[in-house]
Scaffold this motif. Structure first.
Motif, PDB file in Angstrom:
ATOM      1  N   SER A 148       0.839  -1.191   0.000  1.00  0.00           N
ATOM      2  CA  SER A 148       0.000   0.000   0.000  1.00  0.00           C
ATOM      3  C   SER A 148       0.875   1.242   0.000  1.00  0.00           C
ATOM      4  O   SER A 148       2.057   1.195   0.355  1.00  0.00           O
ATOM      5  CB  SER A 148      -0.897   0.018   1.233  1.00  0.00           C
ATOM      6  N   ALA A 149       0.274   2.357  -0.378  1.00  0.00           N
ATOM      7  CA  ALA A 149       1.027   3.610  -0.325  1.00  0.00           C
ATOM      8  C   ALA A 149       1.444   3.934   1.106  1.00  0.00           C
ATOM      9  O   ALA A 149       2.515   4.488   1.336  1.00  0.00           O
ATOM     10  CB  ALA A 149       0.177   4.739  -0.908  1.00  0.00           C
ATOM     11  N   ALA A 152       4.564   1.854   1.748  1.00  0.00           N
ATOM     12  CA  ALA A 152       5.575   1.816   0.686  1.00  0.00           C
ATOM     13  C   ALA A 152       6.938   2.320   1.149  1.00  0.00           C
ATOM     14  O   ALA A 152       7.980   1.718   0.822  1.00  0.00           O
ATOM     15  CB  ALA A 152       5.101   2.618  -0.520  1.00  0.00           C
ATOM     16  N   SER A 229       5.691   7.350  -2.425  1.00  0.00           N
ATOM     17  CA  SER A 229       4.918   6.235  -1.864  1.00  0.00           C
ATOM     18  C   SER A 229       3.915   5.684  -2.877  1.00  0.00           C
ATOM     19  O   SER A 229       3.753   4.458  -3.004  1.00  0.00           O
ATOM     20  CB  SER A 229       4.192   6.685  -0.593  1.00  0.00           C
ATOM     21  N   SER A 233       3.950   1.877  -4.623  1.00  0.00           N
ATOM     22  CA  SER A 233       2.748   1.053  -4.534  1.00  0.00           C
ATOM     23  C   SER A 233       2.278   0.636  -5.923  1.00  0.00           C
ATOM     24  O   SER A 233       1.972  -0.544  -6.167  1.00  0.00           O
ATOM     25  CB  SER A 233       1.651   1.826  -3.802  1.00  0.00           C
ATOM     26  N   ARG A 237       2.422  -3.509  -7.781  1.00  0.00           N
ATOM     27  CA  ARG A 237       1.230  -4.308  -8.108  1.00  0.00           C
ATOM     28  C   ARG A 237       1.512  -5.327  -9.205  1.00  0.00           C
ATOM     29  O   ARG A 237       0.907  -6.395  -9.247  1.00  0.00           O
ATOM     30  CB  ARG A 237       0.091  -3.381  -8.550  1.00  0.00           C
TER      31      ARG A 237
END
Length: 289
Positions: A148-149, A152, A229, A233, A237
């Motif tokens: 996730s941000a 990150a 961040s 993220s 992914r």
């Protein structure tokens, strides 16, 4: 802490040093099993970094002045160099390119890596429209997959300075951006990698470029369209970001291509890009006839 790769007198291979004030501390000489290059230090995790810190604080290991030493790239063998384009609105606008709803991502080739104080050369026949781009570089410390941000930045080992040199005529003639930015020596990195604990907020850093003494880029990482961040993220992914991965996060406005008249790197130009708290990275330019 600040780390660099340098060539000590008579050495054929670069050595990892910790920069303490104006001195270089030879990391490999600190203790048995000490890392030889930055990638070894990153692989050793927090425990190895803490051990190096303690040894440096105890004034172990030989020291020599940083002045006069020849630098090697601050990262030598990253698993991949990922670059983000159009991540500052002013830069996108001045290039006449649209900032998309998702980050523009491309890969830089490893032959493009170069060091602080190095000379980058290219044939005039290939391009006479070579531009500078000051960028904040991010070095990944632990594998990042689907992060996730909010989480990150915990995967960041450190930060460095990147000059994303670009052959603009080739950039605008090809759909992909890797070649125009990956000539030999087109990705100077360094002089230092600064550990993440010394950069509490990567979105509050002054970033600039001086070309032959003239200030041409003068911005802040706060102007990023997508913060560090969010970039980490997004990238995580689709791919696991491995330790040592270098991410170049985009450049602020002020590129030479957009100026009137245009300003490009010339034969014997000297370009310095910098980021507050991390350092200044200088490249000398030669155009080959």
């Amino acid at each position: 802490m600040r780390f660099a790769h340098v060539f000590t007198p008579g050495a054929l291979e670069p050595r990892l040093v910790a920069a303490v004030d104006d001195d270089a501390v030879d990391v490999e000489a600190l203790f048995d099993g000490a890392p030889r290059v930055l990638e070894d230090l990153i692989a050793g995790g927090d425990e190895l970094l803490a051990r190096v810190r303690r040894a440096v604080d105890a004034h172990r290991g030989p020291r020599r002045p940083l002045a006069g030493l020849t630098f090697a790239p601050a990262v030598l063998t990253p698993p991949v160099i990922l670059a983000i384009g159009l991540n500052y609105a002013a830069h996108s606008s001045e290039l006449g390119l649209k900032t998309d709803s998702t980050p523009t991502v491309f890969v830089l080739w490893p032959n493009s890596l170069d060091a602080h104080g190095g000379t980058t050369s290219w044939p005039r026949s290939l391009s006479e429209s070579v531009d500078y781009e000051a960028e904040l570089g991010v070095v990944i410390g632990t594998p990042a997959k689907d992060v996730s941000a909010d989480d990150a930045l915990s995967h960041v080992w450190g930060y460095t300075v990147v000059n994303d040199i670009t052959a603009r005529d080739i950039q605008y003639s090809e759909a992909q951006w890797s070649r125009c930015k990956s000539f030999d020596g087109f990705t100077p990195v360094g002089p230092f990698v600064v550990t993440a604990d010394e950069v509490p907020d990567p979105q509050s850093l002054h970033i600039w470029t001086r070309l032959d003494g003239h200030l041409l880029q003068d911005g802040s990482t706060a102007q990023m369209v997508r913060p560090v961040s969010t970039l980490i993220s997004h990238l995580s992914r689709s791919v696991t970001l491995l330790p040592g991965t270098l991410i170049s996060t985009g450049s602020p406005g002020g590129a030479g291509y957009s100026r009137d008249p245009q300003v490009f790197l010339r034969d014997r130009s000297t370009v310095t890009v910098g980021v507050d708290g991390i350092g200044e990275l200088t490249t000398h330019c030669r155009i080959l006839d």
